[in-house]
Scaffold this motif. Structure first.
Motif, short mmCIF file in Angstrom:
data_model
loop_
_atom_site.label_atom_id
_atom_site.label_comp_id
_atom_site.label_asym_id
_atom_site.label_seq_id
_atom_site.Cartn_x
_atom_site.Cartn_y
_atom_site.Cartn_z
N GLU A 49 0.77 15.55 -4.21
CA GLU A 49 -0.49 14.80 -4.13
C GLU A 49 -1.62 15.57 -4.82
O GLU A 49 -2.43 14.99 -5.54
N ASP A 80 -0.83 15.28 -8.69
CA ASP A 80 -0.79 13.96 -9.33
C ASP A 80 -1.97 13.06 -8.97
O ASP A 80 -2.37 12.20 -9.77
N GLU A 81 -2.54 13.20 -7.78
CA GLU A 81 -3.51 12.22 -7.31
C GLU A 81 -4.91 12.80 -7.10
O GLU A 81 -5.89 12.29 -7.65
#
Length: 392
Positions: A195, A198-199
């Motif tokens: 997370e 990537d986010e």
């Protein structure tokens, strides 16, 4: 003291009010000159008048002019709100949100007063901490809105002690976004790191704008906070440590490796399960520095081999036994196959008369690994059966 507002001062009041209703301030210089031509008492009255007005679409620009003219600072305005408006925290946060988007000199003044002025620090620090918490919570939900430009405005031409304090404040705000225990951290480690890569975007921006020029200080502060008793902010500790580790210089990569090695020696001297849990999680975050998962696992394996497999060469026998005992206590926390596989399969060179405890540790690792794999297989079979039933 009563003061009769004359016609010229009424003109100033009207000019302030009108400009607060405008989204764009085209004549800010003219307003500044008008304010500077007032007497000290008239400037005070103008400041009080502005403080009593509701916050409007153009209030931010007008406050910036008032501050540049030395009539009213952002910190005095905020403090006056608490006095005059019965501590309306929600209204204050809406205003601070405007500060984050433009007129960064106002925000810089707030942080400066919060850091250097002890008489007003508590109230302002609480406001600023809440502001950062809300900002990062929003950026977690909507990463595409990521914009931390305000940091450049705050740090420009400021001394090192101020910038380091600002960095520490931002680290604390990020850590407070999520709380969990160590067991949850082990189970969610891979998901959290993915997370973070990537986010979540704001952690990378924090590195670029605050950590990059003081990597070692940021790393040291993270380690310091995470070693506190009852630490529970595992998610963003791991994400921030991974972010810094993946971007920092070789010199500071070596600093991290040295810290982790020293941490193991400290645990050998003063064995505590919580300390070993912290070390294992920290090593995983510090070695998860590439986009290739296999390389990250290999990096962890290399650390394990250098520091655990060969620890008999640097530890006394009693210290060696203590480490094995603590590692054994940590086995139930493990839930990710890749890391536990390393513990179960990598050999550990034992000192004299320590072979049995090493074999016992490795056997328990293998038993726990078998249990994890069995649960994963059962879960997979259950999911497949649900899919088949849905298809029917």
């Amino acid at each position: 003291m009563d003061y009769e507002v004359n016609e010229s001062l009424r003109v100033v009041f009207q000019a302030i009010k009108e400009r607060c209703s405008r989204p764009v301030l085209f004549d800010g210089f003219e307003l500044k000159v008008l304010l500077q031509n007032l007497s000290p008492l008239e400037q005070l009255l103008a400041a009080r008048y502005f403080c009593k007005l509701p916050w409007n679409v153009g209030s931010l620009r007008v406050l910036a002019v008032l501050q540049s003219a030395n009539v009213l600072t952002a910190s005095n305005y905020l403090l006056s709100m608490y006095i005059c408006r019965l501590e309306n925290d929600e209204e204050v946060q809406l205003i601070l949100n405007d500060f984050l988007e433009a007129e960064f000199e106002l925000l810089k003044e707030l942080y400066t007063v919060a850091y250097y002025d002890s008489s007003n620090a508590i109230r302002l620090n609480d406001c600023l901490d809440e502001c950062l918490s809300r900002l990062y919570a929003d950026l977690m939900e909507k990463p595409q809105l990521n914009d931390l430009t305000y940091i450049n405005g705050i740090t420009k031409h400021m001394p090192t002690d101020f910038t380091l304090s600002l960095m520490q404040r931002h680290i604390r705000a990020a850590l407070d976004l999520h709380k969990s225990n160590a067991k949850t951290a082990f189970g969610n480690f891979s998901n959290w790191i993915n997370e973070g890569v990537d986010e979540i975007q704001f952690t990378k921006e924090l590195y670029e704008k605050l950590f990059r020029h003081s990597e070692q200080e940021a790393i040291s502060y993270l380690f310091k906070l995470s070693c506190l008793e009852h630490f529970s902010q595992w998610k963003f500790y791991l994400i921030l440590l991974q972010t810094i580790s993946s971007k920092c210089s070789e010199e500071n990569s070596a600093f991290i490796r040295k810290y982790l090695k020293t941490r193991l020696s400290q645990i050998a001297a003063l064995p505590k399960r919580e300390s070993m849990l912290h070390l294992l999680l920290s090593v995983r975050a510090a070695t998860a520095i590439t986009m290739d998962i296999d390389k990250n696992i290999t990096a962890y394996a290399d650390w394990y081999k250098r520091n655990i497999s060969d620890m008999k060469f640097v530890l006394k026998v009693e210290e060696f036994k203590a480490i094995i005992d603590i590692l054994e206590q940590c086995i139930p926390y493990e839930s990710l196959e890749d890391y536990l596989e390393i513990h179960a399969t990598f050999s550990i060179s034992p000192p004299v008369h320590c072979g049995k405890i090493v074999q016992s540790y490795k056997s328990k690792c293998k038993m726990h690994l078998t249990k994890i794999k069995s649960k994963a297989r059962q879960s997979s079979e259950h999911d497949e059966s649900i899919v088949i039933e849905d298809c029917n």
